[in-house]
Design an enzyme around this catalytic site. Structure first.
Site, PDB file in Angstrom:
ATOM      1  N   THR A 158       0.860  -1.178   0.000  1.00  0.00           N
ATOM      2  CA  THR A 158       0.000   0.000   0.000  1.00  0.00           C
ATOM      3  C   THR A 158       0.899   1.231   0.000  1.00  0.00           C
ATOM      4  O   THR A 158       2.084   1.144   0.339  1.00  0.00           O
ATOM      5  CB  THR A 158      -0.952  -0.002   1.218  1.00  0.00           C
ATOM      6  OG1 THR A 158      -1.951   0.999   1.036  1.00  0.00           O
ATOM      7  CG2 THR A 158      -0.202   0.247   2.522  1.00  0.00           C
ATOM      8  N   HIS A 183      21.062  30.673  39.806  1.00  0.00           N
ATOM      9  CA  HIS A 183      20.063  31.747  39.843  1.00  0.00           C
ATOM     10  C   HIS A 183      20.644  33.059  39.319  1.00  0.00           C
ATOM     11  O   HIS A 183      20.221  34.146  39.741  1.00  0.00           O
ATOM     12  CB  HIS A 183      19.514  31.945  41.263  1.00  0.00           C
ATOM     13  CG  HIS A 183      18.943  30.698  41.868  1.00  0.00           C
ATOM     14  ND1 HIS A 183      17.692  30.221  41.549  1.00  0.00           N
ATOM     15  CD2 HIS A 183      19.483  29.810  42.745  1.00  0.00           C
ATOM     16  CE1 HIS A 183      17.469  29.097  42.224  1.00  0.00           C
ATOM     17  NE2 HIS A 183      18.538  28.830  42.945  1.00  0.00           N
ATOM     18  N   SER A 231      26.948  44.904  14.039  1.00  0.00           N
ATOM     19  CA  SER A 231      25.829  45.834  13.955  1.00  0.00           C
ATOM     20  C   SER A 231      25.989  46.706  12.727  1.00  0.00           C
ATOM     21  O   SER A 231      27.104  47.078  12.351  1.00  0.00           O
ATOM     22  CB  SER A 231      25.784  46.713  15.214  1.00  0.00           C
ATOM     23  OG  SER A 231      24.885  47.799  15.042  1.00  0.00           O
ATOM     24  N   SER A 232      24.849  47.044  12.112  1.00  0.00           N
ATOM     25  CA  SER A 232      24.881  47.910  10.939  1.00  0.00           C
ATOM     26  C   SER A 232      25.044  49.375  11.325  1.00  0.00           C
ATOM     27  O   SER A 232      25.304  50.225  10.476  1.00  0.00           O
ATOM     28  CB  SER A 232      23.591  47.736  10.124  1.00  0.00           C
ATOM     29  OG  SER A 232      22.465  48.125  10.908  1.00  0.00           O
ATOM     30  N   ARG A 287      30.807  43.451  18.825  1.00  0.00           N
ATOM     31  CA  ARG A 287      31.253  42.083  18.513  1.00  0.00           C
ATOM     32  C   ARG A 287      30.197  41.146  19.095  1.00  0.00           C
ATOM     33  O   ARG A 287      30.357  40.576  20.167  1.00  0.00           O
ATOM     34  CB  ARG A 287      32.640  41.824  19.102  1.00  0.00           C
ATOM     35  CG  ARG A 287      33.726  42.547  18.320  1.00  0.00           C
ATOM     36  CD  ARG A 287      35.078  42.559  19.034  1.00  0.00           C
ATOM     37  NE  ARG A 287      35.648  41.236  19.239  1.00  0.00           N
ATOM     38  CZ  ARG A 287      36.955  40.963  19.108  1.00  0.00           C
ATOM     39  NH1 ARG A 287      37.794  41.908  18.713  1.00  0.00           N
ATOM     40  NH2 ARG A 287      37.407  39.763  19.369  1.00  0.00           N
ATOM     41  N   ASN A 288      29.115  41.011  18.392  1.00  0.00           N
ATOM     42  CA  ASN A 288      27.963  40.253  18.881  1.00  0.00           C
ATOM     43  C   ASN A 288      28.147  38.746  18.692  1.00  0.00           C
ATOM     44  O   ASN A 288      28.732  38.315  17.694  1.00  0.00           O
ATOM     45  CB  ASN A 288      26.689  40.683  18.145  1.00  0.00           C
ATOM     46  CG  ASN A 288      26.302  42.112  18.445  1.00  0.00           C
ATOM     47  OD1 ASN A 288      26.679  42.658  19.470  1.00  0.00           O
ATOM     48  ND2 ASN A 288      25.554  42.729  17.552  1.00  0.00           N
TER      49      ASN A 288
END
Length: 455
Positions: free
Chosen positions: A107, A155, A278-279, A285-286
């Protein structure tokens, strides 16, 4: 026209691995349909259900290059059936009496499910290879940073000192268990599907199980105990493992994001000139690769939840949720493989800042090892009283922004039992890393023999 990150020429490079994309390509699916029909014909010929010449002719003509993808695509839309057009095209290609034995006793769901399982089998091989490479890198980094002391946090606050190697060894152990899960799951979800219209194999009858056994052997799949047309727990198990793998790499990526925050600065995902964070803010420096990984993890986990919905099936076959598997299974595999590829690259290049770790260790001026002082004092006055005393001096040090040792040395409840020299030793963070190195060794001992081969 390409319209999703899974096939976008612009975006797919940061979301999916090309190797996994190929596993779930149209050509791969079409070939696996053909492979399934070949295995069925050969199994039936072996048992004597169909003539041997028919199986030979079917195998000979099962070349994907002989099929017009546009005819198949349009036919699926026109007939609303996922396989009938391909059956007709294949029958036409084989021709003669042999063509009449294609799909004998099967089938549609038998062929479709088996092809998906073959894709999963191939996808699992890719994932296991990636996971073993990733585990190897984690173990290497855990050993390298076995003595790199840093603040442990609970925490969101400083808790006790740990080592970076200990943190990474926890990640490694989790990845090792995922490899183990995938290996163990093979017997439950890498199953061939051949049951016929209602799963009873009435079309083959007495020879049904013999054909089914040979069919699975030809495909390298496990013979099921009973027809699984409405048993979708296997796919749910596989999807759950993939979601967990994705969760682990998402957790690692998220940890790097948090520890790369400007205020913490203990590690960085890696940087090369030309990367732009970033633009509008040139200094940024992400941790953008880690952010991609966390994002795709969320998509994987949401899509994987469809596997639980698909377990609710009606009667002996039900298409309402069955069709979701053709969508969510490729997506979660492609995205998880892409995430592994990205996080592997992060750990190949990531930067550790031990000086910042040491700075942060001393941020609370000794409070991070208050437990050590409490337990030592507890030997003289009991743990409960020691906790109350050290709590009081700790809160005073915190509120008055003083070092804990300075406050301790003014409290006779402590100095009557612990000398100044001993107190200074007790409040040195690097002296209180517990069994970090032992735990790293235990993880290395358990998973260190992994290689990049597929078992």
């Amino acid at each position: 026209m390409k319209s999703s990150v899974l096939d976008s020429d612009l975006l797919r490079g940061i979301f999916v691995s090309e190797e996994m994309r190929e596993v779930f390509s149209d050509d791969s699916l079409l070939q696996k349909w053909l492979d399934t029909w070949i295995a069925l014909a050969k199994a039936e010929a072996d048992v004597g259900v169909i003539p041997k010449f028919a199986a030979e002719e079917i195998e000979k003509k099962a070349d994907i290059n002989d099929f017009d993808r546009e005819i198949i695509r349009k036919g699926i839309v026109d007939t609303t059936h996922p396989l009938i057009v391909q059956i007709r095209e294949f029958t036409k290609s084989v021709g003669g009496k042999a063509g009449g034995y294609i799909h004998w006793g099967a089938t549609t769901q038998d062929i479709m499910d088996t092809a998906v399982v073959l894709q999963i089998k191939q996808a699992q091989e890719v994932l296991v290879k990636q996971l073993k490479q990733f585990l190897k890198k984690l173990l290497q980094l855990a050993e390298e940073h076995a003595e790199t002391v840093m603040p442990g946090r609970t925490h969101g606050q400083h808790a006790l000192p740990i080592t970076l190697g200990y943190k990474i060894a926890i990640w490694a152990d989790e990845i090792g268990k995922h490899i183990e899960r995938l290996e163990a799951g093979k017997e439950r979800y890498l199953l061939g599907s051949f049951g016929g219209a209602a799963g009873t194999l009435a079309s083959i009858h007495n020879d049904g199980l013999a054909v089914q056994k040979r069919f699975c052997e030809y495909l390298g799949l496990v013979q099921p105990t009973i027809t699984w047309h409405v048993q979708r727990d296997g796919f749910a198990e596989f999807a759950s493992i993939i979601a967990m793998i994705s969760g682990t790499i998402g957790k690692i990526a998220n940890e790097i994001i948090n520890l790369q925050k400007s205020e913490i600065g203990e590690m960085e995902e890696g940087f090369k000139m030309g990367q732009v964070g970033s633009s509008t803010m040139p200094h940024k420096r992400n941790p953008m690769i880690c952010e991609y990984v966390v994002g795709l993890t969320r998509v994987v986990q949401r899509n994987a939840s469809l596997s639980f919905d698909a377990m609710i099936q009606e009667h002996e076959r039900d298409m309402t949720f069955w069709t979701t598997e053709w969508s969510y299974l490729p997506q979660i595999c492609m995205l998880t493989s892409g995430g592994l590829e990205q996080i592997q690259g992060v750990l190949e290049r990531f930067i550790v800042y031990p000086d910042n770790m040491e700075r942060n260790l001393n941020l609370l001026q000794g409070l991070i090892v208050s437990e050590n002082l409490m337990l030592s004092l507890g030997e003289f006055v009991g743990r409960g009283e020691a906790h109350d005393i050290v709590y009081e001096v700790s809160m005073k040090a915190f509120e008055e922004k003083k070092s804990l040792i300075d406050v301790v040395l003014t409290d006779e409840r402590i100095t009557n039992h612990i000398s100044e020299e001993e107190a200074k030793k007790l409040l040195e963070p690097k002296n209180y890393i517990g069994l970090c190195k032992t735990f790293i060794s235990r993880v290395e001992e358990k998973w260190g023999n992994q290689d990049t081969s597929i078992n």
